[in-house]
Design a protein around this motif. Sequence first.
Motif, PDB file in Angstrom:
ATOM      1  N   PRO A 100      49.740  46.087  36.370  1.00  0.00           N
ATOM      2  CA  PRO A 100      49.105  45.628  35.264  1.00  0.00           C
ATOM      3  C   PRO A 100      47.458  45.785  35.412  1.00  0.00           C
ATOM      4  CG  PRO A 100      49.743  43.491  36.620  1.00  0.00           C
ATOM      5  CD  PRO A 100      50.608  44.767  37.077  1.00  0.00           C
ATOM      6  N   HIS A 101      46.701  45.975  34.488  1.00  0.00           N
ATOM      7  CA  HIS A 101      45.254  46.259  34.269  1.00  0.00           C
ATOM      8  C   HIS A 101      44.752  45.368  33.368  1.00  0.00           C
ATOM      9  CE1 HIS A 101      46.736  49.811  36.665  1.00  0.00           C
ATOM     10  NE2 HIS A 101      45.524  50.098  37.130  1.00  0.00           N
TER      11      HIS A 101
ATOM     12  N   PRO B 110      50.870  45.389  49.227  1.00  0.00           N
ATOM     13  CA  PRO B 110      52.040  45.360  48.379  1.00  0.00           C
ATOM     14  C   PRO B 110      51.416  46.059  46.960  1.00  0.00           C
ATOM     15  CG  PRO B 110      50.830  43.308  48.490  1.00  0.00           C
ATOM     16  CD  PRO B 110      50.264  44.016  49.665  1.00  0.00           C
ATOM     17  N   ARG B 111      50.313  46.532  46.983  1.00  0.00           N
ATOM     18  CA  ARG B 111      49.663  46.967  45.811  1.00  0.00           C
ATOM     19  C   ARG B 111      49.236  48.692  45.850  1.00  0.00           C
ATOM     20  NH1 ARG B 111      49.204  43.741  41.353  1.00  0.00           N
ATOM     21  NH2 ARG B 111      49.823  41.622  41.909  1.00  0.00           N
ATOM     22  N   ALA B 112      49.883  49.182  46.765  1.00  0.00           N
ATOM     23  CA  ALA B 112      49.507  50.433  47.309  1.00  0.00           C
ATOM     24  C   ALA B 112      49.442  51.477  45.929  1.00  0.00           C
ATOM     25  CB  ALA B 112      50.227  50.940  48.200  1.00  0.00           C
ATOM     26  N   MET B 113      50.134  51.083  44.776  1.00  0.00           N
ATOM     27  CA  MET B 113      50.169  52.041  43.756  1.00  0.00           C
ATOM     28  C   MET B 113      49.590  51.359  42.432  1.00  0.00           C
ATOM     29  SD  MET B 113      51.425  54.816  44.817  1.00  0.00           S
ATOM     30  CE  MET B 113      52.422  55.650  43.313  1.00  0.00           C
TER      31      MET B 113
ATOM     32  N   LEU C  55      44.711  43.909  38.010  1.00  0.00           N
ATOM     33  CA  LEU C  55      44.884  42.838  38.100  1.00  0.00           C
ATOM     34  C   LEU C  55      45.554  42.097  39.391  1.00  0.00           C
ATOM     35  CD1 LEU C  55      46.134  41.810  34.363  1.00  0.00           C
ATOM     36  CD2 LEU C  55      43.997  40.749  35.388  1.00  0.00           C
ATOM     37  N   GLY C  56      45.330  40.873  39.909  1.00  0.00           N
ATOM     38  CA  GLY C  56      45.752  40.105  41.037  1.00  0.00           C
ATOM     39  C   GLY C  56      45.673  41.260  42.232  1.00  0.00           C
TER      40      GLY C  56
ATOM     41  N   GLU D 277      49.833  37.982  45.598  1.00  0.00           N
ATOM     42  CA  GLU D 277      51.130  37.054  45.417  1.00  0.00           C
ATOM     43  C   GLU D 277      50.963  36.245  44.291  1.00  0.00           C
ATOM     44  OE1 GLU D 277      51.145  35.301  49.242  1.00  0.00           O
ATOM     45  OE2 GLU D 277      52.199  36.713  50.144  1.00  0.00           O
ATOM     46  N   THR D 278      49.650  35.508  43.930  1.00  0.00           N
ATOM     47  CA  THR D 278      49.713  34.742  42.729  1.00  0.00           C
ATOM     48  C   THR D 278      49.171  35.422  41.534  1.00  0.00           C
ATOM     49  OG1 THR D 278      47.213  34.546  43.277  1.00  0.00           O
ATOM     50  CG2 THR D 278      48.880  32.865  44.613  1.00  0.00           C
ATOM     51  N   GLY D 279      48.702  36.786  41.753  1.00  0.00           N
ATOM     52  CA  GLY D 279      48.228  37.282  40.432  1.00  0.00           C
ATOM     53  C   GLY D 279      46.816  36.999  40.013  1.00  0.00           C
ATOM     54  N   VAL D 280      46.248  36.347  40.985  1.00  0.00           N
ATOM     55  CA  VAL D 280      44.797  35.630  40.511  1.00  0.00           C
ATOM     56  C   VAL D 280      43.923  36.818  40.952  1.00  0.00           C
ATOM     57  CG1 VAL D 280      42.918  34.040  40.983  1.00  0.00           C
ATOM     58  CG2 VAL D 280      45.103  33.430  40.756  1.00  0.00           C
ATOM     59  N   THR D 281      42.916  37.390  40.086  1.00  0.00           N
ATOM     60  CA  THR D 281      42.188  38.461  40.474  1.00  0.00           C
ATOM     61  C   THR D 281      40.659  37.779  41.215  1.00  0.00           C
ATOM     62  OG1 THR D 281      42.713  39.696  38.537  1.00  0.00           O
ATOM     63  CG2 THR D 281      40.557  40.346  39.443  1.00  0.00           C
ATOM     64  N   VAL D 282      40.412  38.612  42.347  1.00  0.00           N
ATOM     65  CA  VAL D 282      39.413  38.016  42.943  1.00  0.00           C
ATOM     66  C   VAL D 282      38.135  39.062  42.844  1.00  0.00           C
ATOM     67  CG1 VAL D 282      38.462  37.313  45.416  1.00  0.00           C
ATOM     68  CG2 VAL D 282      40.681  36.744  44.655  1.00  0.00           C
TER      69      VAL D 282
END
Length: 271
Positions: free
Chosen positions: A28-29, A20-23, A47-48, A163-168
């Motif tokens: 957000p950064h 889902p975050r291919a771009m 982020l996320g 999905e949650t926006g939590v950075t790992v």
Amino acid sequence: MTARPDTLAALKDALARIEPRAMPSALPHFPLGLASLDGPLGGGLTLGAIHEVFAASPSDGPAATGFALALAMRAAPAARLVWVRQRMVDVEFGRPHGPGLASLGLDPGRIVLVRADDAAAAVRAARDAARAGILGAVVVEFWGEPKVLDLTASRRLSLTSSETGVTVLIVRIGAEPAPSAAASRWEVRAAPSRPLEAGAPGHAVFSITLLRHRAGLPPRQCLVEWDRDQCRFRDGSPLSRRLDAVPAGRKAAPVGKPVEAGEVVGLRRAG
């Protein structure tokens, strides 16, 4: 053979769910606080998403963890953090030290520390923590190259993070880079720091290398210093001259004694 339009549409939909975050440029950064890095990165790191931090050698494990914790502080300046440690990391380097975390600029009261018996438990704990949208970031440390931490596990963790926006932040110690769903991959080495006034320990300095970036940025290496007071990175300040360690069995020169040419002198560790 030509694929049917509805088949192509189904494939595109499946890929969109997996990645889902291919771009990353449109997402957000969080900035690192250093223009020479934030500029090429398009404003910072995504982020996320998940980001991998590899220790250049097993002895660089604490440096890799410190760098990951610094990234977590940048990603989540005030929110609570979850720190998952595989127990083998505790065996090798000892348990986290509260005053040491405070000296890095991280309030120990913000951390929820989870100790996992093995890599499989660490993966489960990291994913469960990432599901909690109230958290700011998750840091998870792995020892070696466990089979459970494969591309599939990485994609599942990436999907949860998005999905949650939590950075790992995934810390890898004693491992070689392998295919994963990470938005960025870094290699970290410990570097000497400068002593502050009155001989106080200097800020942490890291030699970092960007190995991979989803946007296709070429690899780059730089020296960065972590400013614990402002919680941001800045350019690492190189030492003004070469420093030699004292060989075993040799004594340091007494204070006030002139140093002769070629003489080895002892130097205090700055950080």
